[in-house]
Motif scaffolding. Structure first.
Motif, PDB file in Angstrom:
ATOM      1  N   ALA A 146       9.238  26.530 -17.583  1.00 20.13           N
ATOM      2  CA  ALA A 146      10.276  27.373 -18.180  1.00 20.13           C
ATOM      3  C   ALA A 146      11.571  26.581 -18.389  1.00 20.13           C
ATOM      4  N   ALA A 147      11.863  25.666 -17.454  1.00 25.86           N
ATOM      5  CA  ALA A 147      13.053  24.830 -17.590  1.00 25.86           C
ATOM      6  C   ALA A 147      12.954  23.937 -18.821  1.00 25.86           C
ATOM      7  N   LEU A 148      11.784  23.355 -19.036  1.00 23.35           N
ATOM      8  CA  LEU A 148      11.591  22.492 -20.207  1.00 23.35           C
ATOM      9  C   LEU A 148      11.778  23.272 -21.508  1.00 23.35           C
ATOM     10  N   ARG A 149      11.283  24.493 -21.533  1.00 28.08           N
ATOM     11  CA  ARG A 149      11.443  25.315 -22.735  1.00 28.08           C
ATOM     12  C   ARG A 149      12.918  25.610 -23.004  1.00 28.08           C
ATOM     13  N   LYS A 150      13.671  25.919 -21.945  1.00 31.53           N
ATOM     14  CA  LYS A 150      15.097  26.192 -22.110  1.00 31.53           C
ATOM     15  C   LYS A 150      15.837  24.961 -22.623  1.00 31.53           C
ATOM     16  N   LEU A 151      15.456  23.810 -22.107  1.00 34.16           N
ATOM     17  CA  LEU A 151      16.149  22.574 -22.472  1.00 34.16           C
ATOM     18  C   LEU A 151      15.912  22.174 -23.928  1.00 34.16           C
ATOM     19  N   GLN A 152      14.905  22.760 -24.552  1.00 35.78           N
ATOM     20  CA  GLN A 152      14.650  22.478 -25.959  1.00 35.78           C
ATOM     21  C   GLN A 152      15.598  23.245 -26.890  1.00 35.78           C
ATOM     22  N   SER A 153      16.184  24.324 -26.371  1.00 40.27           N
ATOM     23  CA  SER A 153      17.017  25.165 -27.234  1.00 40.27           C
ATOM     24  C   SER A 153      18.445  25.362 -26.728  1.00 40.27           C
ATOM     25  N   VAL A 154      18.719  24.948 -25.491  1.00 44.10           N
ATOM     26  CA  VAL A 154      20.035  25.171 -24.894  1.00 44.10           C
ATOM     27  C   VAL A 154      20.583  23.849 -24.353  1.00 44.10           C
ATOM     28  N   ALA A 155      21.862  23.586 -24.594  1.00 45.47           N
ATOM     29  CA  ALA A 155      22.540  22.407 -24.045  1.00 45.47           C
ATOM     30  C   ALA A 155      23.293  22.819 -22.788  1.00 45.47           C
ATOM     31  N   PHE A 156      22.932  22.232 -21.644  1.00 42.55           N
ATOM     32  CA  PHE A 156      23.559  22.550 -20.365  1.00 42.55           C
ATOM     33  C   PHE A 156      24.475  21.411 -19.934  1.00 42.55           C
ATOM     34  N   LYS A 157      25.460  21.741 -19.104  1.00 37.00           N
ATOM     35  CA  LYS A 157      26.349  20.726 -18.546  1.00 37.00           C
ATOM     36  C   LYS A 157      25.890  20.254 -17.167  1.00 37.00           C
ATOM     37  N   LEU A 158      25.071  21.066 -16.489  1.00 33.25           N
ATOM     38  CA  LEU A 158      24.597  20.739 -15.146  1.00 33.25           C
ATOM     39  C   LEU A 158      23.264  21.442 -14.907  1.00 33.25           C
ATOM     40  N   LEU A 159      22.326  20.727 -14.274  1.00 34.72           N
ATOM     41  CA  LEU A 159      21.018  21.300 -13.939  1.00 34.72           C
ATOM     42  C   LEU A 159      20.863  21.343 -12.427  1.00 34.72           C
ATOM     43  N   LEU A 160      20.557  22.513 -11.879  1.00 30.91           N
ATOM     44  CA  LEU A 160      20.263  22.679 -10.452  1.00 30.91           C
ATOM     45  C   LEU A 160      18.766  22.926 -10.334  1.00 30.91           C
ATOM     46  N   LEU A 161      18.030  21.978  -9.776  1.00 31.51           N
ATOM     47  CA  LEU A 161      16.572  22.050  -9.749  1.00 31.51           C
ATOM     48  C   LEU A 161      16.051  22.091  -8.319  1.00 31.51           C
ATOM     49  N   ASP A 162      15.231  23.093  -8.035  1.00 30.01           N
ATOM     50  CA  ASP A 162      14.533  23.121  -6.747  1.00 30.01           C
ATOM     51  C   ASP A 162      13.445  22.051  -6.773  1.00 30.01           C
ATOM     52  N   ILE A 163      13.373  21.248  -5.730  1.00 30.61           N
ATOM     53  CA  ILE A 163      12.374  20.181  -5.668  1.00 30.61           C
ATOM     54  C   ILE A 163      10.955  20.750  -5.681  1.00 30.61           C
ATOM     55  N   SER A 164      10.765  21.884  -4.996  1.00 37.75           N
ATOM     56  CA  SER A 164       9.414  22.422  -4.787  1.00 37.75           C
ATOM     57  C   SER A 164       9.043  23.510  -5.788  1.00 37.75           C
ATOM     58  N   LEU A 165       9.370  23.316  -7.058  1.00 35.89           N
ATOM     59  CA  LEU A 165       8.986  24.285  -8.075  1.00 35.89           C
ATOM     60  C   LEU A 165       7.464  24.316  -8.218  1.00 35.89           C
ATOM     61  N   PRO A 166       6.883  25.469  -8.521  1.00 32.57           N
ATOM     62  CA  PRO A 166       5.438  25.528  -8.747  1.00 32.57           C
ATOM     63  C   PRO A 166       5.063  24.814 -10.037  1.00 32.57           C
ATOM     64  N   GLY A 167       3.862  24.233 -10.082  1.00 34.96           N
ATOM     65  CA  GLY A 167       3.442  23.506 -11.282  1.00 34.96           C
ATOM     66  C   GLY A 167       4.151  22.173 -11.372  1.00 34.96           C
ATOM     67  N   ILE A 168       5.022  22.030 -12.333  1.00 36.10           N
ATOM     68  CA  ILE A 168       5.825  20.811 -12.459  1.00 36.10           C
ATOM     69  C   ILE A 168       6.963  20.893 -11.439  1.00 36.10           C
ATOM     70  N   ASP A 169       6.931  20.032 -10.424  1.00 39.51           N
ATOM     71  CA  ASP A 169       7.966  20.121  -9.393  1.00 39.51           C
ATOM     72  C   ASP A 169       9.259  19.446  -9.861  1.00 39.51           C
ATOM     73  N   GLY A 170      10.280  19.497  -9.022  1.00 40.71           N
ATOM     74  CA  GLY A 170      11.587  18.987  -9.405  1.00 40.71           C
ATOM     75  C   GLY A 170      11.601  17.511  -9.738  1.00 40.71           C
ATOM     76  N   TYR A 171      10.811  16.719  -8.988  1.00 40.16           N
ATOM     77  CA  TYR A 171      10.754  15.286  -9.260  1.00 40.16           C
ATOM     78  C   TYR A 171      10.119  15.007 -10.628  1.00 40.16           C
ATOM     79  N   GLN A 172       8.976  15.642 -10.876  1.00 40.17           N
ATOM     80  CA  GLN A 172       8.296  15.451 -12.159  1.00 40.17           C
ATOM     81  C   GLN A 172       9.165  15.947 -13.316  1.00 40.17           C
ATOM     82  N   LEU A 173       9.811  17.096 -13.088  1.00 41.33           N
ATOM     83  CA  LEU A 173      10.663  17.677 -14.123  1.00 41.33           C
ATOM     84  C   LEU A 173      11.806  16.730 -14.472  1.00 41.33           C
TER      85      LEU A 173
END
Length: 251
Positions: free
Chosen positions: A39-66
């Motif tokens: 879901a984060a990747l999809r948002k990043l395709q259409s929205v420009a953010f100034k800061l990303l707060l990512l949980d390391i242990s996200l399901p599927g693609i985790d924070g490191y991979q993301l």
């Protein structure tokens, strides 16, 4: 043109989503929340953010991979801050190696979060984030004379809280003892106290009426109740302002 939003929160834990959202909602900071790396990747395709707060242990693609995908495939250099349930010592090396800029651990601390905002958001955004909206006090004069000195602002606001408490007690004592002369003196003194917190328009005419000492008992009582109500609200807001200043000074 891409939509502009300040912060993207990628966090699957509902409680932590709520905590982060609540903290950011207190400030003039826009944000979006997603619960997975996809879901984060999809948002990043259409929205420009100034800061990303990512949980390391996200399901599927985790924070490191993301983060690696954001840096290497999407070529986005937006600051990324990791949120981890592990200790910072355990996670920080891997966070930095994956392309993250900082990390902090759960439970999520408001002071630590504001520190991250201070570090990574633009200065104009930080300025607005430090400006809580108050209903009673007006900080324009204090800001004008402080010239950005937060220590001075804290010292003066703390002194206001201390002084207005004393003034209110003296007004009450003078009224209960029916000492009109002393009541007039205290009312005049209180006029000096209220100006620094921008309360002139709300209290000057009332305090001047009390100072003249020509009111009936009931009129005097009503005026004092008005002063007490406004000053108590002002004291609460001043204390909130002090707490905001403590957070800002911490970083």
């Amino acid at each position: 043109m891409m939509q502009q939003v300040d912060v993207l929160i990628a966090e699957d834990n509902l409680i932590d989503q709520k905590i982060l959202s609540t903290y950011l909602a207190e400030y003039d900071i826009t944000y979006m929340v997603v619960d997975s790396g996809e879901a984060a990747l999809r948002k990043l395709q259409s929205v420009a953010f100034k800061l990303l707060l990512l949980d390391i242990s996200l399901p599927g693609i985790d924070g490191y991979q993301l983060t690696k995908m954001i840096r290497e495939e999407m070529e986005i250099d937006t600051p990324i801050v990791a949120i981890t349930a592990y200790s910072i010592d355990e996670a920080k090396d891997k966070c930095f190696a994956s392309g993250m800029n900082a990390c902090f651990s759960k439970p999520i601390s408001k002071i630590e979060l504001v520190g991250m905002l201070t570090q990574f958001l633009p200065k104009e955004k930080l300025t607005s984030a430090q400006s809580r909206k108050f209903e009673v006090i007006n900080l324009s004069y204090l800001k004008e004379i402080s010239l950005g000195d937060l220590d001075y602002e804290m010292e003066i606001t703390d002194k206001f809280v201390e002084t207005i408490e004393s003034d209110l007690l003296d007004l009450e004592d003078s009224f209960l003892s029916k000492n009109r002369k002393q009541l007039s003196i205290v009312a005049h003194r209180t006029l000096s106290t209220i100006y620094i917190m921008g309360l002139k328009s709300k209290l000057e005419s009332t305090l001047c009426a009390i100072e003249r000492a020509d009111l009936s008992y009931n009129e005097l009582k009503d005026n004092l109740e008005h002063v007490y109500e406004i000053c108590q609200m002002a004291k609460i807001e001043a204390q909130l302002f002090i707490e905001d200043l403590k957070i800002c000074r911490h970083y």
